[in-house]
Design a protein around this motif. Sequence first.
Motif, PDB file in Angstrom:
ATOM      1  N   TYR A  96      56.564  42.963  39.456  1.00 29.23           N
ATOM      2  CA  TYR A  96      55.543  42.016  39.005  1.00 29.23           C
ATOM      3  C   TYR A  96      54.310  42.804  38.559  1.00 29.23           C
ATOM      4  O   TYR A  96      53.925  43.793  39.186  1.00 29.23           O
ATOM      5  N   ASN A  97      53.716  42.360  37.473  1.00 27.13           N
ATOM      6  CA  ASN A  97      52.511  42.996  36.950  1.00 27.13           C
ATOM      7  C   ASN A  97      51.361  42.765  37.935  1.00 27.13           C
ATOM      8  O   ASN A  97      51.047  41.618  38.272  1.00 27.13           O
ATOM      9  N   PRO A  98      50.714  43.847  38.434  1.00 30.16           N
ATOM     10  CA  PRO A  98      49.592  43.655  39.377  1.00 30.16           C
ATOM     11  C   PRO A  98      48.486  42.774  38.813  1.00 30.16           C
ATOM     12  O   PRO A  98      47.860  42.011  39.565  1.00 30.16           O
ATOM     13  N   ALA A  99      48.238  42.856  37.499  1.00 28.62           N
ATOM     14  CA  ALA A  99      47.212  42.001  36.895  1.00 28.62           C
ATOM     15  C   ALA A  99      47.606  40.534  37.003  1.00 28.62           C
ATOM     16  O   ALA A  99      46.761  39.665  37.261  1.00 28.62           O
ATOM     17  N   PHE A 100      48.901  40.223  36.826  1.00 24.35           N
ATOM     18  CA  PHE A 100      49.369  38.849  36.983  1.00 24.35           C
ATOM     19  C   PHE A 100      49.241  38.394  38.431  1.00 24.35           C
ATOM     20  O   PHE A 100      48.860  37.248  38.699  1.00 24.35           O
ATOM     21  N   SER A 101      49.548  39.280  39.382  1.00 25.74           N
ATOM     22  CA  SER A 101      49.440  38.921  40.798  1.00 25.74           C
ATOM     23  C   SER A 101      47.999  38.590  41.166  1.00 25.74           C
ATOM     24  O   SER A 101      47.741  37.628  41.898  1.00 25.74           O
ATOM     25  N   ARG A 102      47.055  39.386  40.651  1.00 25.21           N
ATOM     26  CA  ARG A 102      45.639  39.105  40.932  1.00 25.21           C
ATOM     27  C   ARG A 102      45.226  37.770  40.322  1.00 25.21           C
ATOM     28  O   ARG A 102      44.505  36.979  40.953  1.00 25.21           O
ATOM     29  N   LEU A 103      45.675  37.512  39.080  1.00 21.75           N
ATOM     30  CA  LEU A 103      45.362  36.237  38.431  1.00 21.75           C
ATOM     31  C   LEU A 103      45.956  35.076  39.221  1.00 21.75           C
ATOM     32  O   LEU A 103      45.313  34.025  39.399  1.00 21.75           O
ATOM     33  N   GLU A 104      47.169  35.247  39.718  1.00 24.04           N
ATOM     34  CA  GLU A 104      47.831  34.210  40.499  1.00 24.04           C
ATOM     35  C   GLU A 104      47.053  33.921  41.785  1.00 24.04           C
ATOM     36  O   GLU A 104      46.870  32.760  42.176  1.00 24.04           O
ATOM     37  N   ILE A 105      46.577  34.980  42.444  1.00 26.04           N
ATOM     38  CA  ILE A 105      45.807  34.804  43.676  1.00 26.04           C
ATOM     39  C   ILE A 105      44.506  34.069  43.398  1.00 26.04           C
ATOM     40  O   ILE A 105      44.119  33.154  44.143  1.00 26.04           O
TER      41      ILE A 105
END
Length: 217
Positions: A170-179
């Motif tokens: 998973y893209n870390p940038a996507f994970s941060r956006l999801e959080i």
Amino acid sequence: RSEMEPLAPMRLYTLSKRHFVLVFVVFFICFGLTVFVGIEGPRVIETLPANYSLNSSKKLKTVIPSNPLSTYNQQLWLTCVVELEPSEETSIQTSFTMTVKVDGVSQDGTTTYIHNKVHNRTRTLTCAGKCAEIIVAHLGYLNYTQYRVTVGFEHLNQPIKDMNFTWKTYNPAFSRLEIWFHFVFVVLTFIVICLFVHSLRKFSMRDWGIEQKWMSV
């Protein structure tokens, strides 16, 4: 309570046409915002080629280290695409044995053997001009900052030109956006609940309708 005594009024039944349209406008604005972020936001899956080297032509085996990982990567996949030497056959389908061993590397550099045994799996190589992608390993959660996967191919009796291994996370940038999305909507939900309960304070709980009681729960 008297039968003629009214229940606490529901806001839905007292909305004017203007407010009713405003509710739908706000809904579609929020929906459009999520679609826009989904289109313009970061990609969900991050793909990186793996560094590896093969040895032994009879028993193919390689050790593949992953890049440094964090909890934002969420999950980890290792896939492989086999490239065969040019052949007169247009399509090939053959079975072979794949051995997989996964080691986790901690931040201090120590290596931990994750599983108690080497996994042996029978896989099918299907090629029709180009060979289909094979999932070598999948980790549903990441407890280490790096992983080393030892992959072995046995009884693969095809002229192999190359093997292309790929890491997927998973893209870390996507994970941060999801959080952040989760956090923002949790806060908004909490504010709405507080306003809803506050609007019912002037009514006795026995005057609440069943919808209002269940909403409070």
